[in-house]
Write an enzyme that holds these catalytic residues in place. Structure first.
Site, short mmCIF file in Angstrom:
data_model
loop_
_atom_site.label_atom_id
_atom_site.label_comp_id
_atom_site.label_asym_id
_atom_site.label_seq_id
_atom_site.Cartn_x
_atom_site.Cartn_y
_atom_site.Cartn_z
N CYS A 58 8.45 7.56 -3.15
CA CYS A 58 9.16 6.34 -3.56
C CYS A 58 10.49 6.65 -4.23
O CYS A 58 10.54 7.41 -5.20
CB CYS A 58 8.25 5.58 -4.52
SG CYS A 58 9.08 4.26 -5.42
N TYR A 189 15.81 -1.30 2.50
CA TYR A 189 14.57 -2.09 2.66
C TYR A 189 14.88 -3.44 3.29
O TYR A 189 14.10 -3.96 4.11
CB TYR A 189 13.87 -2.31 1.30
CG TYR A 189 13.19 -1.06 0.78
CD1 TYR A 189 11.88 -0.77 1.14
CD2 TYR A 189 13.86 -0.17 -0.04
CE1 TYR A 189 11.25 0.37 0.67
CE2 TYR A 189 13.24 0.98 -0.51
CZ TYR A 189 11.94 1.25 -0.16
OH TYR A 189 11.32 2.38 -0.61
N1 LIG Z 1 12.17 -2.50 -9.04
C1 LIG Z 1 11.12 -1.52 -9.00
C2 LIG Z 1 10.66 -1.29 -7.57
C3 LIG Z 1 9.45 -0.41 -7.46
C4 LIG Z 1 8.85 -0.45 -6.03
O1 LIG Z 1 9.10 -1.39 -5.27
N2 LIG Z 1 8.07 0.60 -5.67
C5 LIG Z 1 7.46 0.63 -4.36
C6 LIG Z 1 7.37 2.02 -3.80
S1 LIG Z 1 8.85 2.60 -3.09
C7 LIG Z 1 6.02 0.18 -4.44
O2 LIG Z 1 5.27 0.65 -5.28
N3 LIG Z 1 5.64 -0.73 -3.55
C8 LIG Z 1 4.31 -1.22 -3.45
C9 LIG Z 1 4.29 -2.66 -3.05
O3 LIG Z 1 5.36 -3.26 -2.94
O4 LIG Z 1 3.18 -3.17 -2.89
C10 LIG Z 1 11.66 -0.24 -9.63
O5 LIG Z 1 12.85 0.06 -9.47
O6 LIG Z 1 10.89 0.45 -10.29
#
Ligand SMILES: N[C@@H](CCC(=O)N[C@@H](CS)C(=O)NCC(=O)O)C(=O)O
Length: 324
Positions: A58, A189
């Site tokens: 990530c 994304y």
């Molecule tokens: N705004 C958050 C975004 C975090 C995020 O979207 N992480 C993703 C992984 S790249 C995630 O865990 N996605 C799981 C999901 O959306 O269910 C940050 O910058 O920490």
């Protein structure tokens, strides 16, 4: 099967993530507490009190791992690494290569941590998570804020006196992190998860306009905010690292590759080669995660073999400054 979500503390393995125009919408994160040097926020900076839950795949979580390294916080803040493949239950812990199971809460799935903190939690279950072992709660799950805390609030606990948020550059750093977020960090994304042609094209156009812009800037100076490495560079780096191996193919961001931009490509290698950074970069996790976890985008789930990239060649960017 797609990305899941918690609804009133129950895991649901499918969720809608685009609007009626086919545009990907990223909801904001929900845990926004702060660790402070003086403890006034209720979360004082202390060694061995906080834990990071990350995925090496990530880009947001990767920011926090890099900051932990650059600040010399590896002894003070422990880490768990989830399995790269996000399946029916979302992020999960495993014994796979490069993974570190949850030694703090002994969770099997990441969503269990959110439910531990709030039995009725509704929303996305994301990495990174900054966890407080003492009060057993999530301090914060927003990467931009976590890197700021690690950078500015740990005082002498941080073994490096490197400052990535220097006072004279603070406004520029904030503006730069804002400027790269929507078109680049989130832009890949928005392109990849768009479900309508117009939404995809808008995202890709904005993405490459922004890359063209920063390519120009990096022809004049070593880093985004001048000749000093800052938080903004960490924020851009994790997206650039994934660009040619993943976003170019999987998310159809294919006007150009990063290797086609001499300045961005040199800049990417410059940061990769900083002491401690390479150890946080795991291209196996990165590729397996994206190509396998998004069956709507890549139904065969085949992981491409390439591209062949060498992040270790000399970058020549000392020509702008001796560094940090
Ligand atoms: N705004 C958050 C975004 C975090 C995020 O979207 N992480 C993703 C992984 S790249 C995630 O865990 N996605 C799981 C999901 O959306 O269910 C940050 O910058 O920490």
């Amino acid at each position: 099967m797609g990305l899941g979500v918690l609804a009133d503390g129950k895991w649901v393995s499918e969720r809608q993530q685009e609007d009626e125009k086919g545009q990907f919408v990223r909801p904001s994160t929900t845990f926004r507490n702060w660790i402070t040097v003086d403890g006034s926020s209720g979360f004082p900076a202390e060694a061995n009190r906080y834990h990071l839950y990350v995925s090496l795949a990530c880009p947001w979580a990767h920011r926090t791992l890099i900051m932990r390294q650059l600040k010399g916080l590896t002894d003070a803040i422990s880490v768990s690494v989830v399995d790269p493949v996000m399946g029916e239950h979302g992020w999960e812990f495993s014994e796979g290569p490069g993974c570190i199971p949850d030694s703090v809460n002994h969770a099997h799935y990441l969503w269990q941590l959110y439910v531990k903190v709030d039995r009725h939690y509704s929303g996305r279950v994301t990495v990174p998570i900054l966890w407080d072992k003492q009060t057993q709660t999530i301090v914060n799950n927003e990467s931009r804020e976590i890197i700021r805390m690690l950078d500015t609030e740990f005082g002498d606990i941080a073994q490096s006196d490197r400052d990535l948020y220097p006072v004279p550059l603070q406004d520029t750093i904030e503006q730069t992190i804002d400027a790269i977020y929507q078109p680049i960090n989130n832009g890949v994304y928005r392109a990849g998860f768009a479900t309508k042609q117009a939404a995809y094209e808008e995202a890709v156009t904005e993405l490459f306009d922004a890359l063209d812009h920063w390519e120009q800037v990096l022809g004049q100076q070593r880093y985004l905010c001048g000749n000093q490495l800052t938080e903004a560079d960490i924020c851009l780096f994790t997206t650039l690292l994934r660009f040619d191996p993943v976003y170019y193919v999987h998310f159809k961001c294919n006007l150009r590759r990063i290797v086609d931009y001499p300045n961005l490509w040199g800049y990417l290698r410059d940061i990769y080669q900083l002491p401690g950074v390479k150890a946080t970069c795991n291209l196996e996790h990165i590729k397996r995660h994206y190509y396998i976890s998004h069956p709507k985008v890549n139904p065969s789930r085949l992981v491409p073999k390439g591209p062949i990239l060498d992040f270790e060649t000399s970058h020549g960017r000392e020509r702008f400054s001796s560094g940090i």
